[in-house]
Design an enzyme around this catalytic site. Structure first.
Site, mmCIF file in Angstrom:
data_model
loop_
_atom_site.group_PDB
_atom_site.id
_atom_site.type_symbol
_atom_site.label_atom_id
_atom_site.label_comp_id
_atom_site.label_asym_id
_atom_site.label_seq_id
_atom_site.Cartn_x
_atom_site.Cartn_y
_atom_site.Cartn_z
ATOM 1 N N HIS A 159 0.822 -1.213 0.000
ATOM 2 C CA HIS A 159 0.000 0.000 0.000
ATOM 3 C C HIS A 159 0.858 1.266 0.000
ATOM 4 O O HIS A 159 0.344 2.361 -0.249
ATOM 5 C CB HIS A 159 -0.987 0.005 1.176
ATOM 6 C CG HIS A 159 -0.401 0.332 2.500
ATOM 7 N ND1 HIS A 159 -0.090 -0.632 3.436
ATOM 8 C CD2 HIS A 159 -0.067 1.524 3.077
ATOM 9 C CE1 HIS A 159 0.393 -0.052 4.528
ATOM 10 N NE2 HIS A 159 0.422 1.256 4.329
ATOM 11 N N ASP A 189 0.183 -7.770 1.954
ATOM 12 C CA ASP A 189 0.454 -6.338 1.810
ATOM 13 C C ASP A 189 1.952 -6.075 1.720
ATOM 14 O O ASP A 189 2.486 -5.154 2.339
ATOM 15 C CB ASP A 189 -0.158 -5.551 2.972
ATOM 16 C CG ASP A 189 -0.084 -4.042 2.744
ATOM 17 O OD1 ASP A 189 -0.027 -3.625 1.572
ATOM 18 O OD2 ASP A 189 -0.039 -3.288 3.735
ATOM 19 N N SER A 267 4.708 2.504 7.889
ATOM 20 C CA SER A 267 4.358 1.340 7.084
ATOM 21 C C SER A 267 5.537 0.879 6.236
ATOM 22 O O SER A 267 6.179 1.676 5.547
ATOM 23 C CB SER A 267 3.176 1.672 6.168
ATOM 24 O OG SER A 267 2.025 1.927 6.936
#
Length: 315
Positions: A159, A189, A267
């Site tokens: 992402h 992910d 992230s």
């Protein structure tokens, strides 16, 4: 009288015997004793000299100073207080992994580089001190990655890497390079990206299996929260094997739950153990309020899943 009958004649009487002196008698006695018992005499003399020296030393040495318990404890505390403080587990872990951590920026064709709009390390404060709902969306192109091999392979979140058409990475020494996605694992992910140019010094991170993790183990999350960094936050493993659902359906499984602060920009960054070994890739946070800010629950993909996506083995 002499034969001439006139001159006297003197006759020698018996010689008088002289008595030896005390010194002579002692000398003679010592000589006889030494000749008969030479070995024991030398040993005895040596022992006598040793005892004499010990006695002289004991007389010349002052009595040891007697200190009270309070004085002893004061001296010990002074030594303890003045010794250099040992580095924390978290600082050692951070120093071990930091040269492997990269900032990942995404931007569109013709758009200004998102990292060039503000100085390094400067945060943007939301208007009126409130966290707007779209605050995270304006930072989706800013994330973190970690170098895992000598070829410059970088693990990050899908992402993050898939949020924009172009990617740029910044290494720990400040050098930068365009990067491209070379692999992905959407179910975890995860994205594998590779820079087009490598820095002169490249130091891959050390990977460690998450199988040895237990709730309560210390961990450190390293990344660029809200573009600020590199930053470190410390906490513990809160749980293992967690499932993150979306609309009632499992989205990510077998996650590591941790409570080290993580926010947008973390992230794709490494979650490391106390030895600075990467045990997971930070991928999500959970906030029941719906805001994209940390509320004490973060999740990381175990490094086994992440490394397998890149063809690596952390064991």
């Amino acid at each position: 009288m002499a034969r001439d009958g006139v001159s006297p004649v003197y006759l020698d009487g018996p010689e008088e015997q002289t008595q030896p002196t005390l010194r002579q008698r002692l000398g003679a006695w010592w000589s006889r004793l030494y000749q008969r018992h030479q070995g024991p005499v030398l040993v005895g003399a040596g022992a006598l000299v040793t005892l004499l020296l010990i006695g002289v030393y004991d007389l010349a040495t002052p009595d040891p100073q007697r200190i009270s318990d309070w004085q002893f404890m004061t001296a010990v505390n002074k030594v303890v207080d003045e010794r250099p403080r040992a580095p924390s587990i978290e600082s050692v872990a951070y120093a071990t992994v930091i040269k492997s951590v990269v900032r990942v920026d995404g931007y569109e064709d013709g758009a200004e580089d998102p990292a060039a709009a503000k100085p390094e390390g400067q945060a943007e404060i939301p208007a009126e001190g409130k966290v707007e709902e779209d605050f995270h969306e304006r930072f989706t192109a800013v994330g973190t990655g970690v170098v895992i091999d000598d070829q410059g392979t970088i693990l990050t979140n899908l992402h993050v890497a898939g949020a924009a058409k172009k990617l740029r990475v910044q290494f720990w020494d400040g050098s930068e390079s365009e990067a491209v996605i070379v692999g992905a694992r959407p179910e975890s992910d995860l994205a594998i990206i590779r820079p087009l140019q490598l820095p002169d010094e490249l130091e891959p991170a050390t990977l460690a299996t998450s199988a040895s993790l237990n709730p309560g183990d210390e961990v450190v999350a390293v990344g660029f929260p809200f573009g600020i960094g590199p930053s470190a936050s410390a906490g513990v493993v809160s749980g293992l094997g967690r499932v993150l659902a979306e609309d009632g359906q499992p989205k990510l499984q077998n996650l590591i739950q941790f409570d080290a602060a993580a926010n947008p920009g973390n992230s794709g960054g490494p979650l490391v153990n106390g030895d600075g070994e990467v045990v997971g890739i930070v991928t999500a946070i959970l906030n029941p309020s719906g805001l994209r800010t940390f509320a004490g629950i973060g999740f990381a993909v175990p490094i086994e899943n992440a490394a397998a996506a890149a063809g690596e083995n952390p064991l």
